[in-house]
Design an enzyme around this catalytic site. Sequence first.
Site, PDB file in Angstrom:
ATOM      1  N   GLU A   1      43.009  37.719  33.439  1.00 38.96           N
ATOM      2  CA  GLU A   1      42.778  39.149  33.680  1.00 38.96           C
ATOM      3  C   GLU A   1      44.066  39.957  33.607  1.00 38.96           C
ATOM      4  O   GLU A   1      44.132  40.991  32.929  1.00 38.96           O
ATOM      5  CB  GLU A   1      42.121  39.357  35.044  1.00 38.96           C
ATOM      6  CG  GLU A   1      41.947  40.838  35.372  1.00 38.96           C
ATOM      7  CD  GLU A   1      41.231  41.104  36.687  1.00 38.96           C
ATOM      8  OE1 GLU A   1      40.985  40.158  37.459  1.00 38.96           O
ATOM      9  OE2 GLU A   1      40.907  42.292  36.924  1.00 38.96           O
TER      10      GLU A   1
ATOM     11  N   ASP B   1      35.536  37.471  35.276  1.00 38.64           N
ATOM     12  CA  ASP B   1      34.800  37.611  36.538  1.00 38.64           C
ATOM     13  C   ASP B   1      33.658  36.604  36.657  1.00 38.64           C
ATOM     14  O   ASP B   1      33.306  36.186  37.758  1.00 38.64           O
ATOM     15  CB  ASP B   1      34.190  39.021  36.635  1.00 38.64           C
ATOM     16  CG  ASP B   1      35.225  40.128  36.786  1.00 38.64           C
ATOM     17  OD1 ASP B   1      35.001  41.215  36.206  1.00 38.64           O
ATOM     18  OD2 ASP B   1      36.236  39.919  37.477  1.00 38.64           O
TER      19      ASP B   1
ATOM     20  N   THR C   1      39.752  42.119  44.204  1.00 37.41           N
ATOM     21  CA  THR C   1      41.063  42.645  44.588  1.00 37.41           C
ATOM     22  C   THR C   1      40.944  43.780  45.599  1.00 37.41           C
ATOM     23  O   THR C   1      41.751  43.877  46.536  1.00 37.41           O
ATOM     24  CB  THR C   1      41.836  43.123  43.347  1.00 37.41           C
ATOM     25  OG1 THR C   1      42.052  42.011  42.474  1.00 37.41           O
ATOM     26  CG2 THR C   1      43.173  43.726  43.714  1.00 37.41           C
TER      27      THR C   1
ATOM     28  N   ASP D   1      40.577  34.491  36.555  1.00 37.81           N
ATOM     29  CA  ASP D   1      40.712  35.682  37.400  1.00 37.81           C
ATOM     30  C   ASP D   1      41.449  35.222  38.648  1.00 37.81           C
ATOM     31  O   ASP D   1      40.867  34.543  39.493  1.00 37.81           O
ATOM     32  CB  ASP D   1      39.338  36.269  37.744  1.00 37.81           C
ATOM     33  CG  ASP D   1      39.469  37.616  38.441  1.00 37.81           C
ATOM     34  OD1 ASP D   1      38.475  38.358  38.490  1.00 37.81           O
ATOM     35  OD2 ASP D   1      40.569  37.916  38.958  1.00 37.81           O
TER      36      ASP D   1
ATOM     37  N   ILE E   1      42.574  36.752  41.356  1.00 30.84           N
ATOM     38  CA  ILE E   1      41.948  37.251  42.585  1.00 30.84           C
ATOM     39  C   ILE E   1      40.737  38.075  42.177  1.00 30.84           C
ATOM     40  O   ILE E   1      40.873  39.215  41.714  1.00 30.84           O
ATOM     41  CB  ILE E   1      42.902  38.128  43.431  1.00 30.84           C
ATOM     42  CG1 ILE E   1      44.160  37.354  43.852  1.00 30.84           C
ATOM     43  CG2 ILE E   1      42.163  38.659  44.666  1.00 30.84           C
ATOM     44  CD1 ILE E   1      45.122  38.147  44.723  1.00 30.84           C
ATOM     45  N   ASP E   2      39.548  37.480  42.303  1.00 31.33           N
ATOM     46  CA  ASP E   2      38.325  38.252  42.029  1.00 31.33           C
ATOM     47  C   ASP E   2      37.903  38.878  43.352  1.00 31.33           C
ATOM     48  O   ASP E   2      37.651  38.174  44.326  1.00 31.33           O
ATOM     49  CB  ASP E   2      37.236  37.340  41.475  1.00 31.33           C
ATOM     50  CG  ASP E   2      36.075  38.159  40.972  1.00 31.33           C
ATOM     51  OD1 ASP E   2      36.316  39.144  40.234  1.00 31.33           O
ATOM     52  OD2 ASP E   2      34.925  37.872  41.328  1.00 31.33           O
TER      53      ASP E   2
HETATM   54  C1  LIP Z   1      35.987  42.873  40.475  1.00 27.43           C
HETATM   55  C2  LIP Z   1      34.616  42.311  40.192  1.00 27.43           C
HETATM   56  C3  LIP Z   1      33.570  43.079  40.960  1.00 27.43           C
HETATM   57  C4  LIP Z   1      33.579  44.514  40.541  1.00 27.43           C
HETATM   58  C5  LIP Z   1      34.943  45.102  40.773  1.00 27.43           C
HETATM   59  C6  LIP Z   1      36.042  44.308  40.079  1.00 27.43           C
HETATM   60  P1  LIP Z   1      38.505  42.124  40.188  1.00 27.43           P
HETATM   61  O1  LIP Z   1      36.934  42.118  39.777  1.00 27.43           O
HETATM   62  O2  LIP Z   1      34.551  40.964  40.572  1.00 27.43           O
HETATM   63  O3  LIP Z   1      32.294  42.549  40.683  1.00 27.43           O
HETATM   64  O4  LIP Z   1      32.624  45.222  41.253  1.00 27.43           O
HETATM   65  O5  LIP Z   1      34.950  46.415  40.289  1.00 27.43           O
HETATM   66  O6  LIP Z   1      35.874  44.392  38.684  1.00 27.43           O
HETATM   67  O7  LIP Z   1      39.072  43.332  39.525  1.00 27.43           O
HETATM   68  O8  LIP Z   1      38.607  42.210  41.660  1.00 27.43           O
HETATM   69  O9  LIP Z   1      39.062  40.853  39.608  1.00 27.43           O
END
Ligand code: LIP
Length: 278
Positions: free
Chosen positions: A69, A219, A94, A89, A91-92
């Site tokens: 990412e 993601d 964030t 990813d 940190i999914d």
């Molecule tokens: C997140 C996604 C989440 C979405 C957020 C963001 P990140 O990924 O996992 O579903 O709602 O807007 O995209 O940016 O935290 O890796």
Amino acid sequence: MADWTDCLNFGISIAKQASETILVAYHQQKDVKLKSSSADLVTETDQRVEAILISAIRSKYPQHRFIGEESVAAGEHLELTDCPTWIIDPIDGTVNFVHRFPFVAVSIAFTVNKQTEFGIVYSCVEDKLFHAQRGRGAFLNGDPLRASGQQDISRCVVVTEIGAERDDLALSTMTSNIFRLLKLPVHGVRALGTAAVDMCQVATGGADAYYHIGMHCWDIAASAIIVQEAGGVVMDTDGSAFDMMSRRVIAASSSAVANHIAQVIQAFPCRRDDKVSV
Ligand code: LIP
């Protein structure tokens, strides 16, 4: 057929190491920057964890390729080839990480010939390690996972995401989708703030479906195989085969529920992850 179990075990070990770094930073003050919108955040920890993961993998598997990412955010070209590829990813969730909302995951998928061989989602604060290997089942902390098998949409808990988009079309589409599902009715709609952990709830049977428009391949690449190996269904929101680059996904307990959701929800236009910007 090649056996990628050693890669999987290495992936699990580095996901656990990454989690230790994340949990230390989780409790500290964070330097937050914006990406695509006021809700699309990145921290130094996202970038550092991705760099650590890629460096560790590259040392062991120098021929392998990466889709990360934060590497893509920094301008790296995104192309999924037939080469062994790690889709990361760091940190999914964030926004959750910044706010200490306790759903934060490391998501790592591994593809060969564009086919996902395994997926790892480590929900760090919960200490829940989800993983699956193609043809060998899905697991949570080593225990087998099974989707609910629910066939009746009116008896479903559906998970989705608010996403990072803040333009009127995306927001009106997203909220009208939730409105239509609630009017079916379904038992409930949930959103955890991390697509990877959201989707893994379908693999546990705790949710019966997940859908999202606008997320990215990193993601959901890992959680897609976890749902599939738990006996769930994963497809595009238009009812076609799952395409991790399309930025549209439905994961469900059964084809009946997946197809019903595909009939009810609408998508807003998203540029594919692998479409080169013109
Ligand atoms: C997140 C996604 C989440 C979405 C957020 C963001 P990140 O990924 O996992 O579903 O709602 O807007 O995209 O940016 O935290 O890796």
